[in-house]
Write an enzyme that holds these catalytic residues in place. Structure first.
Site, short mmCIF file in Angstrom:
data_model
loop_
_atom_site.label_atom_id
_atom_site.label_comp_id
_atom_site.label_asym_id
_atom_site.label_seq_id
_atom_site.Cartn_x
_atom_site.Cartn_y
_atom_site.Cartn_z
N GLY A 1 0.81 -1.21 0.00
CA GLY A 1 0.00 0.00 0.00
C GLY A 1 0.84 1.26 0.00
CB VAL B 1 -2.16 -6.96 0.55
CG1 VAL B 1 -1.01 -6.11 0.02
CG2 VAL B 1 -3.33 -6.08 1.01
CG ASN C 1 1.07 1.47 4.82
OD1 ASN C 1 0.87 2.19 5.80
ND2 ASN C 1 0.63 1.80 3.60
CB SER D 1 -4.82 2.19 13.71
OG SER D 1 -5.61 3.31 14.08
CE1 TYR E 1 -8.09 0.98 9.52
CE2 TYR E 1 -8.11 2.10 11.64
CZ TYR E 1 -7.49 1.83 10.43
OH TYR E 1 -6.26 2.38 10.16
CB ALA F 1 -12.08 -6.15 14.97
#
Length: 247
Positions: free
Chosen positions: A12, A64, A90, A142, A155, A157
């Site tokens: 990414g 990916v 990423n 994050s 997100y 999780a």
């Protein structure tokens, strides 16, 4: 910054934080493999910037979340360079929504793109790196994976899973000389945050002790450190880069 290895795959990396990571690592002398899923022109532009600055880069397009494509991509890198020294997982997506209204498909799409893809990358790089008894992986998670966030159940999780998974890989791979670490960005100024209104930006900034959004370069430098020889005794660590928002 000192690096023993010679190349790195950054998933990414055609835009945002990934692009900055690619440029910073190229600046430290690594050959960077720039991955994209749908932004070929953007990836080519990052490659051109790196080469204009005297660095080395190659572009490799694949999804990916597609296991076969990821495995084939690593094989291609080995065929071209004879090794894979470093990996930065990423790539990721968001499909935000309140949990009560979130469809299972939207939940799993984020899990597959963010967590399953990182697992595939970690596993396949382990297979390659243990033969050379050397390697380092950084997974970009994050702050949301540490705190949770309303409207981002999927997100959170996925990124919380990345953190736990990385620590498990670190324990399994340490005896083979391979290190796995995590960077957890807070609010970072990218094209995704540029679209936010000034009022929304101010409300977020008020929660950050340092009083500003981070820059992609600050994530990139933290990532470079964890990959480098300067972090040779660090594995399974979560490096928070969030301006003090979570301590």
């Amino acid at each position: 910054m000192k690096f023993t290895g010679k190349n790195v795959l950054v998933t990414g990396s055609s835009r945002g934080i990934g692009a900055e990571v690619a440029k910073v690592l190229a600046g430290y002398g690594l050959k960077v493999w720039i991955n994209y899923r749908s932004g070929a022109d953007a990836a080519d532009a990052i490659k051109a910037q790196i080469e204009a600055a005297g660095g080395r880069a190659a572009v490799i397009g694949f999804d990916v979340a597609d296991e076969t494509a990821f495995v084939d991509a690593i094989k291609m890198i080995i065929e071209c360079d004879g090794e894979l020294s470093y990996l930065v997982n990423n790539a990721g997506i968001t499909k935000d929504g309140l949990a009560m209204r979130m469809k299972s498909d939207d939940f799993m799409a984020v899990i597959n793109a963010n967590l399953l893809s990182a697992f595939i990358g970690c596993r396949e790089s382990f297979k390659v790196m243990r033969k050379q008894k050397f390697g380092a992986i950084v997974n970009i998670a994050s702050i949301v994976g540490e705190t949770g966030n309303a409207g981002q159940t999927n997100y959170a999780a996925s990124k919380g899973g990345v953190i736990a998974m990385t620590k498990s890989f670190a324990q399994e791979a340490a005896s083979s000389g391979i290190r796995y670490n995590i960077v957890t960005p807070g609010f970072i100024a990218t094209d995704m945050t540029d679209i936010l209104s000034d009022d929304v930006k101010s409300s977020f900034t008020a929660k950050i002790p340092m009083g500003r959004f981070g820059n992609p370069s600050e994530i990139a430098e933290a990532t470079a450190f964890l990959l480098s020889d300067h972090a040779s005794y660090i594995t399974g660590e979560t490096l928070k880069v969030n301006g003090g928002m979570l301590m």
